[in-house]
Design a protein around this motif. Structure first.
Motif, PDB file in Angstrom:
ATOM      1  N   GLU A   6       0.834  -1.198   0.000  1.00  0.00           N
ATOM      2  CA  GLU A   6       0.000   0.000   0.000  1.00  0.00           C
ATOM      3  C   GLU A   6       0.870   1.250   0.000  1.00  0.00           C
ATOM      4  O   GLU A   6       1.988   1.247   0.518  1.00  0.00           O
ATOM      5  CB  GLU A   6      -0.903   0.057   1.231  1.00  0.00           C
ATOM      6  N   SER A   7       0.307   2.307  -0.544  1.00  0.00           N
ATOM      7  CA  SER A   7       0.941   3.629  -0.474  1.00  0.00           C
ATOM      8  C   SER A   7      -0.138   4.685  -0.628  1.00  0.00           C
ATOM      9  O   SER A   7      -1.276   4.371  -0.995  1.00  0.00           O
ATOM     10  CB  SER A   7       2.009   3.790  -1.554  1.00  0.00           C
ATOM     11  N   GLY A   8       0.231   5.923  -0.321  1.00  0.00           N
ATOM     12  CA  GLY A   8      -0.692   7.034  -0.518  1.00  0.00           C
ATOM     13  C   GLY A   8      -1.260   7.618   0.758  1.00  0.00           C
ATOM     14  O   GLY A   8      -1.935   8.652   0.712  1.00  0.00           O
ATOM     15  N   GLY A   9      -1.025   6.984   1.894  1.00  0.00           N
ATOM     16  CA  GLY A   9      -1.519   7.538   3.137  1.00  0.00           C
ATOM     17  C   GLY A   9      -0.820   8.847   3.478  1.00  0.00           C
ATOM     18  O   GLY A   9       0.343   9.051   3.133  1.00  0.00           O
ATOM     19  N   ASP A  10      -1.549   9.719   4.170  1.00  0.00           N
ATOM     20  CA  ASP A  10      -0.983  11.043   4.467  1.00  0.00           C
ATOM     21  C   ASP A  10      -1.837  11.734   5.517  1.00  0.00           C
ATOM     22  O   ASP A  10      -2.882  11.204   5.941  1.00  0.00           O
ATOM     23  CB  ASP A  10      -0.934  11.880   3.188  1.00  0.00           C
ATOM     24  N   LEU A  11      -1.404  12.914   5.934  1.00  0.00           N
ATOM     25  CA  LEU A  11      -2.188  13.803   6.784  1.00  0.00           C
ATOM     26  C   LEU A  11      -2.965  14.741   5.864  1.00  0.00           C
ATOM     27  O   LEU A  11      -2.369  15.406   4.999  1.00  0.00           O
ATOM     28  CB  LEU A  11      -1.275  14.594   7.706  1.00  0.00           C
ATOM     29  N   VAL A  12      -4.281  14.821   6.048  1.00  0.00           N
ATOM     30  CA  VAL A  12      -5.116  15.643   5.190  1.00  0.00           C
ATOM     31  C   VAL A  12      -6.173  16.334   6.049  1.00  0.00           C
ATOM     32  O   VAL A  12      -6.586  15.809   7.096  1.00  0.00           O
ATOM     33  CB  VAL A  12      -5.765  14.791   4.079  1.00  0.00           C
ATOM     34  N   GLN A  13      -6.588  17.515   5.629  1.00  0.00           N
ATOM     35  CA  GLN A  13      -7.612  18.248   6.363  1.00  0.00           C
ATOM     36  C   GLN A  13      -8.997  17.675   6.092  1.00  0.00           C
ATOM     37  O   GLN A  13      -9.238  17.071   5.023  1.00  0.00           O
ATOM     38  CB  GLN A  13      -7.585  19.727   5.969  1.00  0.00           C
ATOM     39  N   PRO A  14      -9.932  17.859   7.014  1.00  0.00           N
ATOM     40  CA  PRO A  14     -11.313  17.420   6.761  1.00  0.00           C
ATOM     41  C   PRO A  14     -11.838  18.024   5.467  1.00  0.00           C
ATOM     42  O   PRO A  14     -11.586  19.206   5.169  1.00  0.00           O
ATOM     43  CB  PRO A  14     -12.069  17.950   7.985  1.00  0.00           C
ATOM     44  N   GLY A  15     -12.540  17.199   4.703  1.00  0.00           N
ATOM     45  CA  GLY A  15     -13.042  17.628   3.403  1.00  0.00           C
ATOM     46  C   GLY A  15     -12.088  17.361   2.257  1.00  0.00           C
ATOM     47  O   GLY A  15     -12.464  17.509   1.087  1.00  0.00           O
ATOM     48  N   GLY A  16     -10.870  16.965   2.575  1.00  0.00           N
ATOM     49  CA  GLY A  16      -9.866  16.715   1.552  1.00  0.00           C
ATOM     50  C   GLY A  16      -9.996  15.339   0.926  1.00  0.00           C
ATOM     51  O   GLY A  16     -10.903  14.568   1.254  1.00  0.00           O
ATOM     52  N   GLN A 111      -0.894   4.766   6.782  1.00  0.00           N
ATOM     53  CA  GLN A 111      -1.598   5.603   7.750  1.00  0.00           C
ATOM     54  C   GLN A 111      -2.318   6.750   7.046  1.00  0.00           C
ATOM     55  O   GLN A 111      -1.707   7.496   6.278  1.00  0.00           O
ATOM     56  CB  GLN A 111      -0.620   6.175   8.770  1.00  0.00           C
ATOM     57  N   VAL A 112      -3.595   6.891   7.359  1.00  0.00           N
ATOM     58  CA  VAL A 112      -4.388   8.039   6.911  1.00  0.00           C
ATOM     59  C   VAL A 112      -4.825   8.809   8.154  1.00  0.00           C
ATOM     60  O   VAL A 112      -5.429   8.237   9.058  1.00  0.00           O
ATOM     61  CB  VAL A 112      -5.619   7.593   6.103  1.00  0.00           C
ATOM     62  N   THR A 113      -4.493  10.092   8.191  1.00  0.00           N
ATOM     63  CA  THR A 113      -4.882  10.941   9.308  1.00  0.00           C
ATOM     64  C   THR A 113      -5.643  12.140   8.771  1.00  0.00           C
ATOM     65  O   THR A 113      -5.136  12.870   7.913  1.00  0.00           O
ATOM     66  CB  THR A 113      -3.653  11.415  10.098  1.00  0.00           C
TER      67      THR A 113
END
Length: 116
Positions: A6-16, A111-113
Motif C-alpha cells: 500500500e501507499s498514498g496515506g498522508d495527513l489531510v484536512q477534513p473535506g480533503g 496511515q491516513v490521518t
C-alpha cells in the motif's frame, strides 16, 4: 513471493481527498478474486471499508458509500481507493488484501490521518 504494497496515506484536512494504492508484485492481479480495503484504529477491530470482485462489482460500508471509490487497474497491476470528503473518523491504518490461488494476502498498511 506474492506481495501487496500500500501507499498514498498522508495527513489531510477534513473535506480533503486521498488516493490509496495497492500494488501487487510476484503475481498478476488477474489471479486475484475479491480484493478489499480494510482499516483499523488503535484499540478497535479491523473493519472492511470496500471490496471489489474480479469482474468489478463493488461493496462499501455505509459510512463511506458515496465518498469512497474502489477500482482495479489491471494494466498497472494495482487496486486503488479514491477517498473524497474525508472526515476525522476516517483516520486509521488502511490495509489492502486479496484472495489469490488459495491464499489471502495482506499488505503492511498505510496511515491516513484526517485532522485540521
Amino acid at each position: 513471493q506474492v506481495r501487496l504494497v500500500e501507499s498514498g496515506g498522508d495527513l489531510v484536512q477534513p473535506g480533503g481527498s486521498l488516493r490509496l494504492s495497492c500494488a501487487a508484485s510476484g503475481r498478476s492481479i488477474f489471479t486475484f478474486g475479491d480484493m478489499g480495503w480494510y482499516r483499523q484504529c488503535p484499540g478497535k477491530e479491523r473493519e472492511l471499508v470496500a471490496r471489489i470482485s474480479r469482474g468489478g462489482s463493488s461493496y462499501y460500508r455505509d459510512s463511506v458509500r458515496g465518498r469512497f471509490t474502489i477500482f482495479r487497474e489491471n494494466a498497472e497491476n494495482t487496486m486503488y481507493l479514491q477517498m473524497n470528503s474525508l472526515k476525522p473518523e476516517d483516520t486509521a491504518v488502511y490495509y489492502c488484501n486479496g484472495f489469490s490461488l488459495g491464499s489471502t494476502i495482506w499488505g503492511q498498511g498505510t496511515q491516513v490521518t484526517v485532522s485540521s
